[in-house]
Design a protein around this motif. Structure first.
Motif, PDB file in Angstrom:
ATOM      1  N   HIS A  43       0.902  -1.396   0.003  1.00 11.71           N
ATOM      2  CA  HIS A  43       0.157   0.042  -0.024  1.00 11.71           C
ATOM      3  C   HIS A  43       0.885   1.333   0.011  1.00 11.71           C
ATOM      4  O   HIS A  43       1.457   1.694   1.022  1.00 11.71           O
ATOM      5  N   ALA A  44       1.174   2.001  -1.113  1.00 10.10           N
ATOM      6  CA  ALA A  44       1.891   3.062  -1.430  1.00 10.10           C
ATOM      7  C   ALA A  44       3.316   3.018  -0.730  1.00 10.10           C
ATOM      8  O   ALA A  44       3.857   3.549  -0.100  1.00 10.10           O
ATOM      9  N   GLY A  45       3.795   1.467  -0.839  1.00  3.07           N
ATOM     10  CA  GLY A  45       5.068   0.895  -0.593  1.00  3.07           C
ATOM     11  C   GLY A  45       5.187   0.437   0.601  1.00  3.07           C
ATOM     12  O   GLY A  45       6.342  -0.172   1.112  1.00  3.07           O
ATOM     13  N   GLY A  68       3.718   5.868  12.691  1.00  5.18           N
ATOM     14  CA  GLY A  68       4.525   7.058  13.002  1.00  5.18           C
ATOM     15  C   GLY A  68       5.853   6.917  12.018  1.00  5.18           C
ATOM     16  O   GLY A  68       6.469   7.944  11.933  1.00  5.18           O
ATOM     17  N   LEU A  69       5.805   5.870  11.178  1.00  5.99           N
ATOM     18  CA  LEU A  69       7.350   5.844  10.177  1.00  5.99           C
ATOM     19  C   LEU A  69       6.703   6.145   8.780  1.00  5.99           C
ATOM     20  O   LEU A  69       7.660   5.946   7.919  1.00  5.99           O
ATOM     21  N   THR A  70       5.376   6.307   8.406  1.00  7.42           N
ATOM     22  CA  THR A  70       4.878   6.333   7.023  1.00  7.42           C
ATOM     23  C   THR A  70       3.883   7.451   6.835  1.00  7.42           C
ATOM     24  O   THR A  70       3.538   8.016   7.674  1.00  7.42           O
ATOM     25  N   THR A  71       3.412   7.649   5.740  1.00 12.43           N
ATOM     26  CA  THR A  71       2.471   8.574   5.404  1.00 12.43           C
ATOM     27  C   THR A  71       1.157   8.234   5.752  1.00 12.43           C
ATOM     28  O   THR A  71       0.050   8.811   5.500  1.00 12.43           O
ATOM     29  N   LEU A  72       0.989   6.783   6.281  1.00  6.98           N
ATOM     30  CA  LEU A  72      -0.353   6.409   6.279  1.00  6.98           C
ATOM     31  C   LEU A  72      -1.004   6.977   7.644  1.00  6.98           C
ATOM     32  O   LEU A  72      -2.391   7.034   7.661  1.00  6.98           O
ATOM     33  N   ASP A  73      -0.368   7.759   8.453  1.00  8.00           N
ATOM     34  CA  ASP A  73      -0.950   8.325   9.502  1.00  8.00           C
ATOM     35  C   ASP A  73      -2.025   9.555   9.139  1.00  8.00           C
ATOM     36  O   ASP A  73      -2.912   9.925   9.822  1.00  8.00           O
ATOM     37  N   ALA A  74      -1.570  10.005   7.625  1.00 15.92           N
ATOM     38  CA  ALA A  74      -2.346  11.069   7.293  1.00 15.92           C
ATOM     39  C   ALA A  74      -3.610  10.323   6.232  1.00 15.92           C
ATOM     40  O   ALA A  74      -4.421  11.548   5.717  1.00 15.92           O
ATOM     41  N   TRP A  75      -3.670   9.245   6.074  1.00 14.56           N
ATOM     42  CA  TRP A  75      -4.770   8.604   5.211  1.00 14.56           C
ATOM     43  C   TRP A  75      -6.057   8.897   5.605  1.00 14.56           C
ATOM     44  O   TRP A  75      -6.396   8.786   6.683  1.00 14.56           O
ATOM     45  N   GLY A 104      11.760   5.684   5.365  1.00 13.25           N
ATOM     46  CA  GLY A 104      11.604   7.126   5.582  1.00 13.25           C
ATOM     47  C   GLY A 104      10.540   7.729   4.687  1.00 13.25           C
ATOM     48  O   GLY A 104      10.108   7.363   3.741  1.00 13.25           O
ATOM     49  N   ILE A 105      10.142   9.092   5.213  1.00 14.62           N
ATOM     50  CA  ILE A 105       9.326   9.914   4.416  1.00 14.62           C
ATOM     51  C   ILE A 105      10.200  11.108   3.721  1.00 14.62           C
ATOM     52  O   ILE A 105      10.819  11.827   4.551  1.00 14.62           O
ATOM     53  N   GLY A 106       9.941  11.046   2.319  1.00 15.94           N
ATOM     54  CA  GLY A 106      10.456  12.124   1.686  1.00 15.94           C
ATOM     55  C   GLY A 106       9.444  13.560   1.492  1.00 15.94           C
ATOM     56  O   GLY A 106       8.194  13.075   1.572  1.00 15.94           O
ATOM     57  N   GLU A 107       9.939  14.677   1.084  1.00 20.34           N
ATOM     58  CA  GLU A 107       9.143  15.793   0.877  1.00 20.34           C
ATOM     59  C   GLU A 107       9.387  16.256  -0.467  1.00 20.34           C
ATOM     60  O   GLU A 107      10.533  16.491  -1.057  1.00 20.34           O
ATOM     61  N   VAL A 108       8.166  16.307  -1.310  1.00 19.70           N
ATOM     62  CA  VAL A 108       8.275  16.657  -2.625  1.00 19.70           C
ATOM     63  C   VAL A 108       8.681  18.072  -2.708  1.00 19.70           C
ATOM     64  O   VAL A 108       7.832  18.870  -1.946  1.00 19.70           O
ATOM     65  N   LEU A 109       9.631  18.558  -3.474  1.00 17.42           N
ATOM     66  CA  LEU A 109      10.213  19.985  -3.356  1.00 17.42           C
ATOM     67  C   LEU A 109       9.533  20.664  -4.747  1.00 17.42           C
ATOM     68  O   LEU A 109       9.163  21.926  -4.756  1.00 17.42           O
ATOM     69  N   SER A 110       9.676  20.053  -5.767  1.00 18.57           N
ATOM     70  CA  SER A 110       8.941  20.367  -7.081  1.00 18.57           C
ATOM     71  C   SER A 110       8.473  19.492  -7.975  1.00 18.57           C
ATOM     72  O   SER A 110       9.041  18.356  -7.998  1.00 18.57           O
ATOM     73  N   VAL A 111       7.562  19.849  -9.027  1.00 16.06           N
ATOM     74  CA  VAL A 111       6.881  18.995 -10.140  1.00 16.06           C
ATOM     75  C   VAL A 111       6.868  19.571 -11.127  1.00 16.06           C
ATOM     76  O   VAL A 111       6.342  20.762 -11.240  1.00 16.06           O
ATOM     77  N   ARG A 177       4.044  14.603   0.957  1.00 16.15           N
ATOM     78  CA  ARG A 177       4.847  13.732   1.860  1.00 16.15           C
ATOM     79  C   ARG A 177       4.951  12.410   1.081  1.00 16.15           C
ATOM     80  O   ARG A 177       3.669  11.905   0.718  1.00 16.15           O
ATOM     81  N   VAL A 178       5.880  11.764   0.855  1.00 16.80           N
ATOM     82  CA  VAL A 178       5.801  10.284   0.092  1.00 16.80           C
ATOM     83  C   VAL A 178       6.536   9.251   0.713  1.00 16.80           C
ATOM     84  O   VAL A 178       7.937   9.661   1.678  1.00 16.80           O
ATOM     85  N   ASN A 179       6.016   7.997   0.741  1.00 15.54           N
ATOM     86  CA  ASN A 179       7.064   6.705   1.267  1.00 15.54           C
ATOM     87  C   ASN A 179       8.234   6.659   0.437  1.00 15.54           C
ATOM     88  O   ASN A 179       7.960   6.562  -0.658  1.00 15.54           O
TER      89      ASN A 179
END
Length: 196
Positions: A43-45, A68-75, A104-111, A177-179
């Protein structure tokens, strides 16, 4: 084990906190007759275990540590989620070897659009950035991608139109935020060098 090739984009249909942390129900196009209770699905990695299933949906339970370690807390209900069933011996390895353990969780800076594709720049958390190399593999939200460039803790990937449209990566914006899961070979090579 997974390959990082998304086979369905599901949708969160229900979220409920339980005495065992949090339960998600996921709508899917999978033929669930072939999905056993106890099966692993990315699920999203994030590798999660099917604990219940119904007509067009299945449920997973997620521990506090995973939240706590993934983006799933915001689903929340309605969120689209990249899904991949576990690989079987003999399956085509279209991406790379993926464990389904988010590092870990990365942050998208630009697309940015680039021809027919999209260039995405992501900041990796330290010290995870040490394991990311140009032309190496990385998993972002469960999708196997090739790293195009790395500068300190920021790396870039190129999303071809198919990946942009067939996964949730087409929804990324600056600040998302991305897994992240680093390449398994990089992990073991780094550990070997530390202990040699």
């Amino acid at each position: 084990m997974f390959t990082g090739i998304v086979t369905d984009v599901g949708r969160v249909r229900a979220v409920r906190d339980t005495d065992r942390d949090r339960r998600f129900e996921i709508e899917t196009a999978y033929d669930l007759a072939g999905v056993d209770i106890g099966a692993s699905i990315s699920h999203a990695g994030c590798c999660l275990t099917v604990v219940e299933k119904g007509e067009g949906w299945f449920a997973v339970e997620v521990s506090g540590e995973t939240l706590g370690l993934t983006t799933l807390d915001a689903w929340t209900e309605g969120r689209r989620v990249n899904l991949e069933r576990a690989a079987k011996v003999g399956d085509e390895l279209g991406g790379h070897i993926v464990s389904g353990h988010v590092d870990g969780i990365g942050e998208v800076l630009s697309v940015a659009a680039e021809g027919g594709s999209h260039r995405v720049r992501i900041r990796a958390p330290r010290p995870l950035h040490r394991f990311i190399a140009p032309k190496g593999s990385i998993t972002v939200e469960g999708v196997s991608l090739t790293v195009n460039e790395v500068k300190d803790d920021v790396f870039g990937v190129n999303l071809i139109p198919h990946t942009w449209e067939a996964t949730t990566l087409g929804e990324l914006t600056a600040g998302s935020r991305v897994n992240l899961e680093i390449d398994m070979l990089a992990r073991y090579l780094a550990r070997f060098q530390e202990t040699a």
